[in-house]
Write a protein that holds these residues in place. Structure first.
Motif, mmCIF file in Angstrom:
data_model
loop_
_atom_site.group_PDB
_atom_site.id
_atom_site.type_symbol
_atom_site.label_atom_id
_atom_site.label_comp_id
_atom_site.label_asym_id
_atom_site.label_seq_id
_atom_site.Cartn_x
_atom_site.Cartn_y
_atom_site.Cartn_z
ATOM 1 N N GLY A 22 1.230 4.490 2.846
ATOM 2 C CA GLY A 22 1.447 5.239 4.077
ATOM 3 C C GLY A 22 0.828 6.619 4.034
ATOM 4 O O GLY A 22 0.296 7.109 5.034
ATOM 5 N N LEU A 23 0.872 7.263 2.870
ATOM 6 C CA LEU A 23 0.262 8.589 2.711
ATOM 7 C C LEU A 23 -1.262 8.483 2.670
ATOM 8 O O LEU A 23 -1.973 9.275 3.303
ATOM 9 N N GLN A 24 -1.778 7.509 1.936
ATOM 10 C CA GLN A 24 -3.226 7.358 1.815
ATOM 11 C C GLN A 24 -3.885 6.981 3.134
ATOM 12 O O GLN A 24 -4.998 7.430 3.439
ATOM 13 N N SER A 25 -3.180 6.175 3.950
ATOM 14 C CA SER A 25 -3.737 5.734 5.225
ATOM 15 C C SER A 25 -3.664 6.804 6.308
ATOM 16 O O SER A 25 -4.328 6.688 7.346
ATOM 17 N N GLY A 26 -2.862 7.840 6.085
ATOM 18 C CA GLY A 26 -2.706 8.886 7.085
ATOM 19 C C GLY A 26 -1.599 8.600 8.078
ATOM 20 O O GLY A 26 -1.346 9.428 8.965
ATOM 21 N N LEU A 27 -0.929 7.456 7.949
ATOM 22 C CA LEU A 27 0.199 7.177 8.843
ATOM 23 C C LEU A 27 1.285 8.232 8.653
ATOM 24 O O LEU A 27 1.864 8.737 9.616
ATOM 25 N N LEU A 28 1.568 8.560 7.392
ATOM 26 C CA LEU A 28 2.509 9.622 7.081
ATOM 27 C C LEU A 28 1.752 10.915 6.841
ATOM 28 O O LEU A 28 0.728 10.941 6.144
ATOM 29 N N ALA A 29 2.272 12.007 7.399
ATOM 30 C CA ALA A 29 1.642 13.308 7.193
ATOM 31 C C ALA A 29 2.073 13.927 5.868
ATOM 32 O O ALA A 29 1.405 14.832 5.355
ATOM 33 N N GLY A 30 3.176 13.445 5.319
ATOM 34 C CA GLY A 30 3.652 13.973 4.050
ATOM 35 C C GLY A 30 4.956 13.320 3.651
ATOM 36 O O GLY A 30 5.557 12.563 4.418
ATOM 37 N N ALA A 31 5.416 13.619 2.450
ATOM 38 C CA ALA A 31 6.666 13.045 1.955
ATOM 39 C C ALA A 31 7.233 13.943 0.870
ATOM 40 O O ALA A 31 6.517 14.729 0.239
ATOM 41 N N ALA A 32 8.538 13.806 0.656
ATOM 42 C CA ALA A 32 9.220 14.503 -0.431
ATOM 43 C C ALA A 32 10.110 13.498 -1.151
ATOM 44 O O ALA A 32 10.903 12.804 -0.504
ATOM 45 N N ILE A 33 9.967 13.424 -2.466
ATOM 46 C CA ILE A 33 10.700 12.441 -3.261
ATOM 47 C C ILE A 33 11.412 13.158 -4.400
ATOM 48 O O ILE A 33 10.780 13.884 -5.183
ATOM 49 N N ASP A 34 12.717 12.961 -4.495
ATOM 50 C CA ASP A 34 13.503 13.566 -5.570
ATOM 51 C C ASP A 34 14.028 12.520 -6.548
ATOM 52 O O ASP A 34 14.477 12.872 -7.633
ATOM 53 N N VAL A 35 13.977 11.247 -6.170
ATOM 54 C CA VAL A 35 14.537 10.168 -6.986
ATOM 55 C C VAL A 35 13.529 9.030 -7.090
ATOM 56 O O VAL A 35 12.723 8.808 -6.181
ATOM 57 N N TYR A 36 13.598 8.288 -8.201
ATOM 58 C CA TYR A 36 12.580 7.290 -8.502
ATOM 59 C C TYR A 36 13.232 6.038 -9.083
ATOM 60 O O TYR A 36 14.320 6.121 -9.668
ATOM 61 N N PRO A 37 12.578 4.880 -8.936
ATOM 62 C CA PRO A 37 13.170 3.639 -9.458
ATOM 63 C C PRO A 37 13.480 3.699 -10.945
ATOM 64 O O PRO A 37 14.504 3.204 -11.402
ATOM 65 N N ARG A 38 12.580 4.309 -11.695
ATOM 66 C CA ARG A 38 12.806 4.525 -13.126
ATOM 67 C C ARG A 38 12.541 5.990 -13.426
ATOM 68 O O ARG A 38 11.488 6.523 -13.069
ATOM 69 N N GLU A 39 13.491 6.629 -14.089
ATOM 70 C CA GLU A 39 13.379 8.051 -14.373
ATOM 71 C C GLU A 39 13.441 8.280 -15.876
ATOM 72 O O GLU A 39 14.135 7.548 -16.596
ATOM 73 N N PRO A 40 12.734 9.300 -16.381
ATOM 74 C CA PRO A 40 12.774 9.602 -17.825
ATOM 75 C C PRO A 40 14.191 9.920 -18.289
ATOM 76 O O PRO A 40 15.000 10.448 -17.526
#
Length: 444
Positions: free
Chosen positions: A275-293
């Motif tokens: 979505g970000l690469q295609s330009g559909l989304l203008a931006g995003a913010a992510i604080d959580v991930y499927p796997r975290e250190p």
């Protein structure tokens, strides 16, 4: 002296033959010094102070422990407090012979095998809303940062690049925020967004009274069509896992923004990248991930998540290391909330707020010249148990009684007045002999 010896004997789990495991414990308030508590992962000092003040033996560590060390430690403790890195699996809990209660000093409880804990009579408490304000403020900061492309400009300046632009940089006043999940954090975010001139719509699976001028919509589709910013605040459940994927992102308003500060499994990251690469989304913010250190350091890479490099290369993307609730204020409030719940459960049996356990409470035991006791009885939720209990207590004055169930587990609390040491031993022996018994305690 005889009474003291009897008490020490039954502080430890007793096992009986039969189809049910019996964990029978008895505790007096003046024996709080016998209670051992293990706190891991640098839990806020407020929790240590509260539990120490009650006379408990508190051992605190700044980091999570390796599983073999954790197993060795947990064998001797009555209570353990953790955050998100410690995993209390069935393999670990199987060794917790004396454990009464677990405190998760965070929102999530996925790191604990809740069903296994419940089956052993171990209640689990968390802090579902103490960090709500901290998360909401971070999201507001991210909305402004994304809208002004501050993240990209910051990176460029650190590289010595001067790139003064206003193209596709906007004020947030007059924009629309769509909130998925209108709970503690969602409502806090709603209030802050409205105060900054945003219009707020929200989607939730239950009908909720809006705060301010926010409006509830009937579907995610409607939310996506309206929102310039979409912020997710839902728990991790079967329904929310992978909830936002290619199909959902394709339905979002073109050049909108997606923010996830809830759970890492809610958003499918490859779909977000596309979505970000295609330009559909203008931006995003992510604080959580499927796997975290599991520890701080240079561990966020393709070995952890195969799409990490692609995500790092996306434009106007804010990435934070699960810090939504990581403020001094939030950690202090979490320390107070969870430590208080642990104290109430250990000393009085109150299970209000437990996530895996029937919620039962009674007002405080009355102080009197005669000895009053509180019976705390965890048992398998099958017919006939309460009848048997009431028959056993029929010769005593039961002042208050409350029972509730949670799946296969039931919990009864009863206050009995005017008993002597012989009565207490008799009540203990009779209740502990019920075959459906999981764990029994008597406090007075």
């Amino acid at each position: 002296m005889a009474d003291r010896q009897y008490q020490q004997q039954i502080m430890y789990p007793l096992r009986r033959s039969g189809s049910f495991t019996q964990n029978v414990k008895i505790l007096k308030p003046f024996d709080s010094g016998d209670i051992k508590i293990l706190l891991l992962e640098n839990i806020n000092e407020t929790a240590v102070e509260i539990l120490t003040k009650e006379g408990y033996q508190v051992e605190a560590h700044k980091k999570a422990l390796p599983e073999d060390v954790l197993i060795e430690k947990i064998r001797e403790v009555h209570c353990i407090g953790i955050r998100s890195k410690t995993k209390l699996t069935s393999n670990v809990l199987r060794e917790a012979k004396k454990l009464l209660v677990i405190g998760c000093f965070c929102i999530g409880t996925n790191q604990v095998d809740l069903d296994y804990a419940a089956k052993r009579g171990i209640a689990v408490f968390n802090s579902p809303f103490s960090n709500s304000r901290s998360v909401a403020e971070l999201v507001i900061a991210e909305i402004i940062t994304l809208s002004r492309q501050v993240g990209d400009r910051n990176i460029e300046m650190h590289q010595g690049i001067w790139n003064k632009v206003s193209s596709e940089c906007y004020e947030i006043r007059g924009k629309t925020l769509g909130i998925i999940g209108y709970g503690h954090i969602g409502t806090q975010l709603s209030v802050l967004a409205e105060s900054m001139g945003m219009t707020v719509f929200f989607y939730d699976i239950i009908q909720i009274m809006p705060i301010g001028t926010a409006k509830q919509v009937g579907s995610l589709q409607e939310l996506f069509e309206r929102a310039d910013f979409v912020s997710i605040h839902v728990p991790e459940t079967k329904e929310t896992k992978n909830m936002i994927g290619h199909e959902e992102i394709s339905k979002m308003k073109k050049r909108s923004y997606l923010i996830n500060a809830s759970r890492g499994t809610v958003v499918q990251i490859p779909a977000l990248i596309k979505g970000l690469q295609s330009g559909l989304l203008a931006g995003a913010a992510i604080d959580v991930y499927p796997r975290e250190p599991h520890s701080n350091g240079p561990h966020f890479n393709d070995e952890l998540n195969e799409w990490s490099t692609d995500l790092l290369n996306c434009k106007n993307l804010i990435m934070t290391p699960h810090i939504g609730g990581s403020t001094e204020e939030a950690q202090r409030m979490i320390g107070i909330e969870v430590a208080t719940a642990l104290y109430k459960f250990i000393s009085y049996g109150s299970s209000i707020g437990a996530v895996n356990f029937p919620e039962v409470d009674l007002r405080a035991i009355q102080v009197a010249e005669e000895k009053n006791i509180r019976i705390l009885f965890v048992h398998h939720n099958v017919p006939g148990v309460l009848k048997e209990i009431n028959q056993l207590l029929s010769d005593h004055n039961v002042e208050k009684q409350h029972s509730d169930s949670h799946g296969e587990i039931a919990y009864m609390m009863a206050d009995v007045s005017s008993v002597d040491d012989h009565d207490i031993r008799e009540i203990y022996t009779n209740i502990s002999s019920i075959k459906e018994n999981i764990l029994t305690r008597i406090v007075y």
